[in-house]
Design a protein around this motif. Sequence first.
Motif, PDB file in Angstrom:
ATOM      1  N   PHE A   1       0.837  -1.207   0.000  1.00  0.00           N
ATOM      2  CA  PHE A   1       0.000   0.000   0.000  1.00  0.00           C
ATOM      3  C   PHE A   1       0.867   1.250   0.000  1.00  0.00           C
ATOM      4  O   PHE A   1       1.845   1.342   0.749  1.00  0.00           O
ATOM      5  N   ALA A   2       0.510   2.209  -0.851  1.00  0.00           N
ATOM      6  CA  ALA A   2       1.209   3.495  -0.891  1.00  0.00           C
ATOM      7  C   ALA A   2       0.193   4.624  -0.818  1.00  0.00           C
ATOM      8  O   ALA A   2      -0.894   4.545  -1.398  1.00  0.00           O
ATOM      9  N   LEU A   3       0.548   5.664  -0.092  1.00  0.00           N
ATOM     10  CA  LEU A   3      -0.280   6.867   0.052  1.00  0.00           C
ATOM     11  C   LEU A   3       0.493   8.051  -0.495  1.00  0.00           C
ATOM     12  O   LEU A   3       1.622   8.306  -0.077  1.00  0.00           O
ATOM     13  N   ILE A   4      -0.104   8.780  -1.432  1.00  0.00           N
ATOM     14  CA  ILE A   4       0.508  10.010  -1.936  1.00  0.00           C
ATOM     15  C   ILE A   4      -0.023  11.158  -1.091  1.00  0.00           C
ATOM     16  O   ILE A   4      -1.230  11.407  -1.045  1.00  0.00           O
ATOM     17  N   SER A   5       0.886  11.838  -0.399  1.00  0.00           N
ATOM     18  CA  SER A   5       0.515  12.884   0.542  1.00  0.00           C
ATOM     19  C   SER A   5       1.142  14.215   0.131  1.00  0.00           C
ATOM     20  O   SER A   5       1.645  14.362  -0.987  1.00  0.00           O
ATOM     21  N   SER A   6       1.127  15.173   1.051  1.00  0.00           N
ATOM     22  CA  SER A   6       1.458  16.548   0.706  1.00  0.00           C
ATOM     23  C   SER A   6       2.614  17.135   1.504  1.00  0.00           C
ATOM     24  O   SER A   6       2.784  16.831   2.693  1.00  0.00           O
ATOM     25  N   ASP A   7       3.377  18.006   0.838  1.00  0.00           N
ATOM     26  CA  ASP A   7       4.411  18.767   1.533  1.00  0.00           C
ATOM     27  C   ASP A   7       3.818  19.814   2.471  1.00  0.00           C
ATOM     28  O   ASP A   7       4.490  20.305   3.382  1.00  0.00           O
ATOM     29  N   ALA A   8       2.554  20.146   2.271  1.00  0.00           N
ATOM     30  CA  ALA A   8       1.929  21.231   3.023  1.00  0.00           C
ATOM     31  C   ALA A   8       1.551  20.838   4.448  1.00  0.00           C
ATOM     32  O   ALA A   8       0.895  21.617   5.143  1.00  0.00           O
ATOM     33  N   VAL A   9       1.979  19.664   4.897  1.00  0.00           N
ATOM     34  CA  VAL A   9       1.868  19.372   6.322  1.00  0.00           C
ATOM     35  C   VAL A   9       2.847  20.262   7.089  1.00  0.00           C
ATOM     36  O   VAL A   9       2.712  20.460   8.293  1.00  0.00           O
ATOM     37  N   PHE A  10       3.849  20.808   6.381  1.00  0.00           N
ATOM     38  CA  PHE A  10       4.862  21.651   7.000  1.00  0.00           C
ATOM     39  C   PHE A  10       4.611  23.137   6.720  1.00  0.00           C
ATOM     40  O   PHE A  10       3.871  23.490   5.804  1.00  0.00           O
ATOM     41  N   SER A  11       5.274  23.980   7.505  1.00  0.00           N
ATOM     42  CA  SER A  11       5.268  25.419   7.243  1.00  0.00           C
ATOM     43  C   SER A  11       6.399  26.080   8.024  1.00  0.00           C
ATOM     44  O   SER A  11       6.252  26.364   9.216  1.00  0.00           O
ATOM     45  N   GLY A  12       7.548  26.316   7.349  1.00  0.00           N
ATOM     46  CA  GLY A  12       8.669  27.040   7.953  1.00  0.00           C
ATOM     47  C   GLY A  12       9.013  26.545   9.358  1.00  0.00           C
ATOM     48  O   GLY A  12       8.580  25.476   9.757  1.00  0.00           O
ATOM     49  N   PRO A  13       9.771  27.305  10.122  1.00  0.00           N
ATOM     50  CA  PRO A  13      10.377  28.580   9.696  1.00  0.00           C
ATOM     51  C   PRO A  13      11.643  28.381   8.865  1.00  0.00           C
ATOM     52  O   PRO A  13      12.187  29.330   8.337  1.00  0.00           O
ATOM     53  N   TRP A  14      12.122  27.135   8.772  1.00  0.00           N
ATOM     54  CA  TRP A  14      13.323  26.882   7.985  1.00  0.00           C
ATOM     55  C   TRP A  14      12.981  26.174   6.684  1.00  0.00           C
ATOM     56  O   TRP A  14      11.835  25.770   6.440  1.00  0.00           O
ATOM     57  N   MET A  15      14.001  26.002   5.867  1.00  0.00           N
ATOM     58  CA  MET A  15      13.810  25.389   4.549  1.00  0.00           C
ATOM     59  C   MET A  15      14.123  23.889   4.588  1.00  0.00           C
ATOM     60  O   MET A  15      14.821  23.424   5.471  1.00  0.00           O
ATOM     61  N   PHE A  16      13.588  23.162   3.620  1.00  0.00           N
ATOM     62  CA  PHE A  16      13.900  21.762   3.366  1.00  0.00           C
ATOM     63  C   PHE A  16      13.624  20.868   4.581  1.00  0.00           C
ATOM     64  O   PHE A  16      14.518  20.435   5.296  1.00  0.00           O
ATOM     65  N   HIS A  17      12.341  20.611   4.776  1.00  0.00           N
ATOM     66  CA  HIS A  17      11.888  19.780   5.888  1.00  0.00           C
ATOM     67  C   HIS A  17      12.244  18.319   5.652  1.00  0.00           C
ATOM     68  O   HIS A  17      12.051  17.777   4.563  1.00  0.00           O
ATOM     69  N   GLU A  18      12.733  17.665   6.698  1.00  0.00           N
ATOM     70  CA  GLU A  18      13.025  16.233   6.631  1.00  0.00           C
ATOM     71  C   GLU A  18      11.787  15.432   7.024  1.00  0.00           C
ATOM     72  O   GLU A  18      10.829  15.967   7.575  1.00  0.00           O
TER      73      GLU A  18
END
Length: 323
Positions: free
Chosen positions: A117-134
């Motif tokens: 099973f695979a789920l395609i999700s979103s980067d928008a779970v994050f919001s700053g304050p820094w760049m490039f969320h792990e």
Amino acid sequence: MGTGNRMEARVDTILIAGLETIAGANLAAHFADRCRVHGISSDDRVGIAGVECSAGAAVDLEAARRRLAVVRPDWLIYCGPAAASAWSGEAALADLTAARPVARSWARAAAERGCRFALISSDAVFSGPWMFHEEDGASFCPSEEADAIRAIEKEAREFCPSALVVRTNAFGWSPDPAGCGWLERTVAKLEAGDDPGFGGGVAHATPIAAAHLAEIVERACVEELVGTFHVAGAERVSPARFARCLAEAFDLAGPCVATGRVVDDRPVGYGLGETSLQTRKIRKALCVAMPTLAEGLARLREERDGGRADALRGAALLHERVA
């Protein structure tokens, strides 16, 4: 990035739920050249060339079980509302809330059957304050939409511990027969010399062409990856810069939109902040490079000029109603 015969040898059948989404349609079109693909859409107008398409409303657990028993896929990929780019304005809170039990049903049914099973999700779970969320970052977006997506991810992992969760921000041609996807609307506005409406906010992301996303997801399926992975473009851009680069790729006049500005306060609102993704984990797992924005936009141009975009919509296929 393709895997050729290796894909055919390892995965015979893919079931994609959410064929009406940009991610779902492009994944289906990509896999259709490699193996048997069955797609389920909430829009009975959607048809993808080479894909066995079914139309149906929200799926409960029993319906998910029945569908898996019929299709017998090696992989089930759920591309629900969370798969929509936050920049598109198409991820409504009501849809995300309704998607939670649907994702749960697919995940549970897949686990019961032994299907990946695979789920395609979103980067928008994050919001700053820094760049490039792990992947294990905790700088979450304080919005109801982001909360709903995190709940979807959490339950997918709980009900299917071997799940693959892919966070991304995919752009591409829509399967909507009327050609009313957000990318189509943006190109039409640029062609007309109108402001695409992206504004001069501070949002930044690492968008990736849906076709490139599909190639990397294929590799992840072949390698049977488990856990959460970020799949994104190699460049961090604002919506305004994306619109300018899009215009350049299609030989159009650039939009007159403001550039980003420096702010002291953290932006509030879904997709309005810094959502760029760190992709080190997927690059190491697959030994693959992330595509540049120029490469993604060039692929878009090739798809439109070569008719690939038309193949995503208007295919005269027979649909059957999901039980």
